[in-house]
Scaffold this active site. Sequence first.
Site, PDB file in Angstrom:
ATOM      1  N   CYS A  93       0.836  -1.202   0.000  1.00 21.75           N
ATOM      2  CA  CYS A  93       0.000   0.000   0.000  1.00 21.75           C
ATOM      3  C   CYS A  93       0.871   1.253   0.000  1.00 21.75           C
ATOM      4  O   CYS A  93       0.589   2.234  -0.688  1.00 21.75           O
ATOM      5  CB  CYS A  93      -0.893   0.012   1.248  1.00 21.75           C
ATOM      6  SG  CYS A  93      -1.822  -1.508   1.479  1.00 21.75           S
TER       7      CYS A  93
HETATM    8  C1  BEZ Z   1       0.749  -4.898   2.223  1.00 27.81           C
HETATM    9  O1  BEZ Z   1       0.082  -4.032   1.662  1.00 27.81           O
HETATM   10  O2  BEZ Z   1       1.902  -5.103   1.883  1.00 27.81           O
HETATM   11  C2  BEZ Z   1       0.167  -5.691   3.358  1.00 27.81           C
HETATM   12  C3  BEZ Z   1      -1.200  -5.661   3.569  1.00 27.81           C
HETATM   13  C4  BEZ Z   1      -1.725  -6.385   4.623  1.00 27.81           C
HETATM   14  C5  BEZ Z   1      -0.916  -7.114   5.445  1.00 27.81           C
HETATM   15  C6  BEZ Z   1       0.435  -7.133   5.227  1.00 27.81           C
HETATM   16  C7  BEZ Z   1       0.982  -6.414   4.184  1.00 27.81           C
END
Ligand code: BEZ
Length: 159
Positions: free
Chosen positions: A48
């Site tokens: 994200c």
């Molecule tokens: C990520 O966006 O990398 C992520 C999302 C949820 C849990 C762990 C990582």
Amino acid sequence: MIKVGDHFPEVTFTVMTSDGPKPKTSDEIFKGKKVVLFGLPGAFTPTCHRNHLPGYRDNYDALKAKGVDTIAVTAVNDAFVMGAWRDATNCGDKVEFLADGSAKFAQAAGLGLDLTERGLGMRMRRFSMLVVDGVVKSMNLEEGTGAEASGAAAMLEQV
Ligand code: BEZ
């Protein structure tokens, strides 16, 4: 799950302002506007933070040139975290940060994601959608671990 042709659910998000957290209704966000909304599992999480959000921030001008009024991001995080994420990523006013802290939107849209086993509790699936005057015109649900189908490049082809 929310789909093309659906009306955006009537929900109230929270936004961080200079006067603290304030409510913002779906009507205020979507009525009469062309809005790109993307959602993700969490502020500051790796995909994200490094990919999904920067893609939209960096394509602000291109999306605006195609008539998009608002680019908004939502996650099941509180407004303090979403405000800190906006500031940490230098998004300024390019992206509106909509906190869905109690997962009311995630639940109403059928986009809930249970990450309890990973220590994150109830979150939201990664997606993007184009919403015109409150009606969903395109919906991109991310099936894998990246942010391709729901990324800014894909959305640019849909607006
Ligand atoms: C990520 O966006 O990398 C992520 C999302 C949820 C849990 C762990 C990582």
